[in-house]
Design a protein around this motif. Structure first.
Motif, short mmCIF file in Angstrom:
data_model
loop_
_atom_site.label_atom_id
_atom_site.label_comp_id
_atom_site.label_asym_id
_atom_site.label_seq_id
_atom_site.Cartn_x
_atom_site.Cartn_y
_atom_site.Cartn_z
N ALA A 64 -0.86 58.83 113.19
CA ALA A 64 -1.79 59.55 114.11
C ALA A 64 -2.75 58.58 115.03
N GLN A 65 -3.11 57.69 114.55
CA GLN A 65 -4.03 56.65 115.55
C GLN A 65 -3.29 55.85 116.36
N GLN A 66 -1.55 55.86 115.96
CA GLN A 66 -0.72 55.49 116.88
C GLN A 66 -0.10 56.28 118.03
N GLY A 67 -0.66 57.61 117.82
CA GLY A 67 -0.11 58.62 118.66
C GLY A 67 1.04 59.27 118.15
N ILE A 68 1.55 58.91 116.81
CA ILE A 68 2.56 59.60 116.38
C ILE A 68 2.07 60.75 115.28
N ASN A 69 2.36 61.82 115.60
CA ASN A 69 2.08 62.91 114.73
C ASN A 69 3.21 63.88 114.11
N LEU A 70 3.19 63.45 112.78
CA LEU A 70 4.43 63.95 111.98
C LEU A 70 3.92 64.83 110.90
N LYS A 71 4.70 65.87 110.50
CA LYS A 71 4.03 66.45 109.32
C LYS A 71 4.78 66.01 107.99
N ILE A 72 3.98 65.74 107.14
CA ILE A 72 4.64 64.90 105.94
C ILE A 72 4.76 65.91 104.89
#
Length: 174
Positions: A64-72
């Motif tokens: 998320a800090q790298q701008g990658i928002n994934l649902k785990i």
């Protein structure tokens, strides 16, 4: 390890499923079928699940800090569902990593629910109330009843591969 979840129409990675693997110093890669039953029988599965949840939360935060928002997505075992402390411990992990509960989907199997339906439902309702997505994994391999699904706070149903694996060649699978 993480296995990506893709949108079939765009190829976009929209999530990932956490997969536990054990790299043994002498036996090499030990697959889950060889160690999860032992972890279940001994009760160690609760410790393992909390570790996987926390490691997944840490990774989710880094992404998320790298701008990658994934649902785990993380699998829960029967013992996990019976652990009435699980929702609180998971909530603590989310807070520690500054994540919303909606960052996760917790997957359970039919048989895990049916071992103690009342306690399992109570745990699922508490997790759902937190805002965590819930999924029934491998649907069709256990009790295969749609009747109990309407009582469960689930967001997703993953049909077992045995129902769809041969659908190109078998009209019944289709």
């Amino acid at each position: 390890h993480l296995q990506p979840k893709l949108r079939l129409d765009t190829g976009e990675v929209v999530g990932a499923e956490a997969l536990v693997r054990w790299m043994h110093p002498e036996r090499g890669n030990v697959f889950p079928d060889d160690f999860i039953p032992f972890a279940e029988q001994t009760g160690f599965i609760r410790v393992l699940t909390l570790w996987v949840l926390d490691q997944s939360a840490a990774l989710c935060q880094q992404l998320a800090q790298q701008g990658i928002n994934l649902k785990i997505s993380v699998n829960l075992s029967t013992r996990d569902l019976l652990d009435q402390d699980l929702p609180g411990k998971f909530c603590d992990s989310l807070a520690r990593h500054k994540l919303a509960p909606s960052s996760f989907c917790l997957e359970i199997t039919e048989s895990a629910i049916m071992d103690d339906p009342v306690r399992a439902q109570h745990t699922l309702e508490r997790l759902h109330a937190m805002g965590v997505d819930l999924s029934i994994d491998d649907f069709g391999t256990g009790y295969s009843s749609l009747a109990y699904l309407k009582r469960l706070p689930v967001n997703e149903l993953k049909i077992d591969k045995s129902f769809v694996l041969n659908m190109e060649n078998d009209i019944g699978d289709t």
